[in-house]
Write a protein that holds these residues in place. Sequence first.
Motif, PDB file in Angstrom:
ATOM      1  N   PRO A 126     -44.246   8.688 -41.291  1.00 44.14           N
ATOM      2  CA  PRO A 126     -43.983   7.649 -40.287  1.00 44.14           C
ATOM      3  C   PRO A 126     -45.120   6.643 -40.098  1.00 44.14           C
ATOM      4  CG  PRO A 126     -44.466   9.752 -39.224  1.00 44.14           C
ATOM      5  CD  PRO A 126     -44.412  10.014 -40.708  1.00 44.14           C
ATOM      6  N   GLN A 127     -46.146   6.718 -40.906  1.00 43.58           N
ATOM      7  CA  GLN A 127     -47.278   5.795 -40.794  1.00 43.58           C
ATOM      8  C   GLN A 127     -46.874   4.384 -41.230  1.00 43.58           C
ATOM      9  OE1 GLN A 127     -50.942   7.202 -42.606  1.00 43.58           O
ATOM     10  NE2 GLN A 127     -50.057   9.248 -42.740  1.00 43.58           N
ATOM     11  N   PRO A 128     -47.596   3.367 -40.753  1.00 48.62           N
ATOM     12  CA  PRO A 128     -47.346   2.001 -41.242  1.00 48.62           C
ATOM     13  C   PRO A 128     -47.718   1.897 -42.724  1.00 48.62           C
ATOM     14  CG  PRO A 128     -48.931   2.010 -39.420  1.00 48.62           C
ATOM     15  CD  PRO A 128     -48.621   3.411 -39.736  1.00 48.62           C
ATOM     16  N   GLN A 129     -47.128   0.921 -43.386  1.00 47.72           N
ATOM     17  CA  GLN A 129     -47.371   0.661 -44.812  1.00 47.72           C
ATOM     18  C   GLN A 129     -47.211   1.947 -45.630  1.00 47.72           C
ATOM     19  OE1 GLN A 129     -51.124  -1.448 -45.151  1.00 47.72           O
ATOM     20  NE2 GLN A 129     -50.168  -3.349 -44.485  1.00 47.72           N
ATOM     21  N   ASN A 130     -46.075   2.595 -45.439  1.00 46.41           N
ATOM     22  CA  ASN A 130     -45.815   3.885 -46.076  1.00 46.41           C
ATOM     23  C   ASN A 130     -45.047   3.785 -47.396  1.00 46.41           C
ATOM     24  OD1 ASN A 130     -43.351   3.153 -45.044  1.00 46.41           O
ATOM     25  ND2 ASN A 130     -43.201   4.858 -43.607  1.00 46.41           N
ATOM     26  N   VAL A 131     -44.750   2.566 -47.816  1.00 48.92           N
ATOM     27  CA  VAL A 131     -44.065   2.329 -49.084  1.00 48.92           C
ATOM     28  C   VAL A 131     -44.809   1.209 -49.808  1.00 48.92           C
ATOM     29  CG1 VAL A 131     -41.916   1.530 -50.138  1.00 48.92           C
ATOM     30  CG2 VAL A 131     -41.823   3.050 -48.165  1.00 48.92           C
ATOM     31  N   ARG A 132     -44.936   1.363 -51.117  1.00 53.73           N
ATOM     32  CA  ARG A 132     -45.584   0.305 -51.891  1.00 53.73           C
ATOM     33  C   ARG A 132     -44.939   0.190 -53.267  1.00 53.73           C
ATOM     34  NH1 ARG A 132     -51.582   3.009 -53.018  1.00 53.73           N
ATOM     35  NH2 ARG A 132     -50.922   4.444 -54.675  1.00 53.73           N
ATOM     36  N   ALA A 133     -45.015  -1.016 -53.806  1.00 49.24           N
ATOM     37  CA  ALA A 133     -44.506  -1.273 -55.152  1.00 49.24           C
ATOM     38  C   ALA A 133     -45.577  -2.030 -55.927  1.00 49.24           C
ATOM     39  CB  ALA A 133     -43.225  -2.092 -55.101  1.00 49.24           C
ATOM     40  N   THR A 134     -45.812  -1.609 -57.144  1.00 51.62           N
ATOM     41  CA  THR A 134     -46.717  -2.305 -58.042  1.00 51.62           C
ATOM     42  C   THR A 134     -45.841  -3.171 -58.935  1.00 51.62           C
ATOM     43  OG1 THR A 134     -48.234  -0.424 -57.975  1.00 51.62           O
ATOM     44  CG2 THR A 134     -48.543  -2.031 -59.763  1.00 51.62           C
ATOM     45  N   ILE A 135     -46.082  -4.480 -58.889  1.00 51.74           N
ATOM     46  CA  ILE A 135     -45.225  -5.416 -59.612  1.00 51.74           C
ATOM     47  C   ILE A 135     -46.063  -6.425 -60.394  1.00 51.74           C
ATOM     48  CG2 ILE A 135     -43.261  -5.192 -58.041  1.00 51.74           C
ATOM     49  CD1 ILE A 135     -44.077  -7.700 -56.611  1.00 51.74           C
ATOM     50  N   THR A 136     -45.504  -6.878 -61.495  1.00 52.38           N
ATOM     51  CA  THR A 136     -46.118  -7.948 -62.275  1.00 52.38           C
ATOM     52  C   THR A 136     -45.380  -9.232 -61.910  1.00 52.38           C
ATOM     53  OG1 THR A 136     -46.653  -6.416 -64.060  1.00 52.38           O
ATOM     54  CG2 THR A 136     -46.666  -8.764 -64.602  1.00 52.38           C
ATOM     55  N   VAL A 137     -46.146 -10.221 -61.501  1.00 55.53           N
ATOM     56  CA  VAL A 137     -45.567 -11.471 -61.010  1.00 55.53           C
ATOM     57  C   VAL A 137     -46.231 -12.667 -61.684  1.00 55.53           C
ATOM     58  CG1 VAL A 137     -44.995 -10.488 -58.748  1.00 55.53           C
ATOM     59  CG2 VAL A 137     -47.206 -11.592 -59.079  1.00 55.53           C
ATOM     60  N   GLY A 138     -45.626 -13.827 -61.531  1.00 56.39           N
ATOM     61  CA  GLY A 138     -46.213 -15.063 -62.022  1.00 56.39           C
ATOM     62  C   GLY A 138     -45.237 -15.837 -62.883  1.00 56.39           C
ATOM     63  N   MET A 139     -45.487 -17.129 -62.979  1.00 58.12           N
ATOM     64  CA  MET A 139     -44.623 -18.024 -63.763  1.00 58.12           C
ATOM     65  C   MET A 139     -44.930 -17.975 -65.250  1.00 58.12           C
ATOM     66  SD  MET A 139     -44.711 -21.287 -61.285  1.00 58.12           S
ATOM     67  CE  MET A 139     -43.970 -21.241 -59.660  1.00 58.12           C
ATOM     68  N   GLY A 140     -46.140 -17.576 -65.604  1.00 56.52           N
ATOM     69  CA  GLY A 140     -46.532 -17.506 -67.004  1.00 56.52           C
ATOM     70  C   GLY A 140     -47.983 -17.089 -67.121  1.00 56.52           C
ATOM     71  N   SER A 141     -48.392 -16.762 -68.341  1.00 51.41           N
ATOM     72  CA  SER A 141     -49.750 -16.252 -68.534  1.00 51.41           C
ATOM     73  C   SER A 141     -50.783 -17.330 -68.827  1.00 51.41           C
ATOM     74  CB  SER A 141     -49.754 -15.212 -69.653  1.00 51.41           C
ATOM     75  OG  SER A 141     -49.285 -15.794 -70.850  1.00 51.41           O
ATOM     76  N   GLY A 142     -50.345 -18.550 -69.075  1.00 50.42           N
ATOM     77  CA  GLY A 142     -51.284 -19.634 -69.347  1.00 50.42           C
ATOM     78  C   GLY A 142     -50.666 -20.981 -69.041  1.00 50.42           C
ATOM     79  N   ARG A 143     -51.493 -22.034 -69.114  1.00 48.01           N
ATOM     80  CA  ARG A 143     -51.027 -23.387 -68.775  1.00 48.01           C
ATOM     81  C   ARG A 143     -49.812 -23.821 -69.584  1.00 48.01           C
ATOM     82  NH1 ARG A 143     -56.492 -25.331 -68.407  1.00 48.01           N
ATOM     83  NH2 ARG A 143     -56.271 -26.064 -70.525  1.00 48.01           N
ATOM     84  N   ASP A 144     -49.767 -23.409 -70.853  1.00 48.65           N
ATOM     85  CA  ASP A 144     -48.646 -23.835 -71.697  1.00 48.65           C
ATOM     86  C   ASP A 144     -47.304 -23.250 -71.260  1.00 48.65           C
ATOM     87  OD1 ASP A 144     -49.703 -21.348 -72.491  1.00 48.65           O
ATOM     88  OD2 ASP A 144     -48.879 -21.535 -74.500  1.00 48.65           O
ATOM     89  N   GLU A 145     -47.314 -22.256 -70.394  1.00 47.42           N
ATOM     90  CA  GLU A 145     -46.077 -21.647 -69.900  1.00 47.42           C
ATOM     91  C   GLU A 145     -45.704 -22.132 -68.493  1.00 47.42           C
ATOM     92  OE1 GLU A 145     -46.151 -17.381 -70.233  1.00 47.42           O
ATOM     93  OE2 GLU A 145     -47.145 -17.475 -72.178  1.00 47.42           O
ATOM     94  N   ILE A 146     -46.516 -23.002 -67.920  1.00 51.54           N
ATOM     95  CA  ILE A 146     -46.300 -23.478 -66.558  1.00 51.54           C
ATOM     96  C   ILE A 146     -45.620 -24.838 -66.597  1.00 51.54           C
ATOM     97  CG2 ILE A 146     -47.422 -24.016 -64.346  1.00 51.54           C
ATOM     98  CD1 ILE A 146     -47.651 -21.027 -65.392  1.00 51.54           C
ATOM     99  N   ASP A 147     -44.655 -25.037 -65.723  1.00 49.13           N
ATOM    100  CA  ASP A 147     -43.919 -26.297 -65.657  1.00 49.13           C
ATOM    101  C   ASP A 147     -44.900 -27.459 -65.459  1.00 49.13           C
ATOM    102  OD1 ASP A 147     -42.388 -28.514 -64.179  1.00 49.13           O
ATOM    103  OD2 ASP A 147     -40.776 -27.158 -64.801  1.00 49.13           O
TER     104      ASP A 147
END
Length: 191
Positions: A126-147
């Motif tokens: 019942p503690q706060p922040q008792n669930v977590r998810a590790t996720i990979t996020v982002g639009m791309g890995s470098g400038r050439d992949e960014i709009d």
Amino acid sequence: MSFEVITPPAKLFDAGDFGTLKTHVEVEEADEEWDALILGYARAAQSKAESYMRQLILTQTIRVYADGFRSLSLSPGPVQSVDKVEYLDDSGNWIEVAAATYRALTLDSPGYLALVPGASWPTPSPQPQNVRATITVGMGSGRDEIDDTILQAIQLLTAYFLENRGDKMKLSEKGMHPGAEFLLSDHRVWF
């Protein structure tokens, strides 16, 4: 909900690779005395763009925390993958939830987890922040992949910050350069 960066992103602009940015702010590429200042403003502009869009630009791994499974939001995005979901048990240990238990719905913004038919979430402490998810996020890995519109907005903001150093900044009521806001508005996540 809160998050922490586990694996930071690469740099969108670094000291050895930002000639286009220097051209945009009208500083000679060979003129190195401005490099640190321009680089600092470019990174601030990137942060401002990410904040405005409510999305992270470059690929990175983050861990998001929530008070229970129902309040877990996979944001900021865009989400590339859900690497792990865990809950805190009554003994204070993080227990991984089997990936076969849920589906990651990442096309929505923000993304979320849905149980597969017949599955149920475990009961966390019942503690706060008792669930977590590790996720990979982002639009791309470098400038050439960014709009290009996002990169142009960052360049506009960088030039604006450089030209208006000190107390004379006068951004729009929303706190965003009007040209950058126009370019970023199509990428903004509304939730």
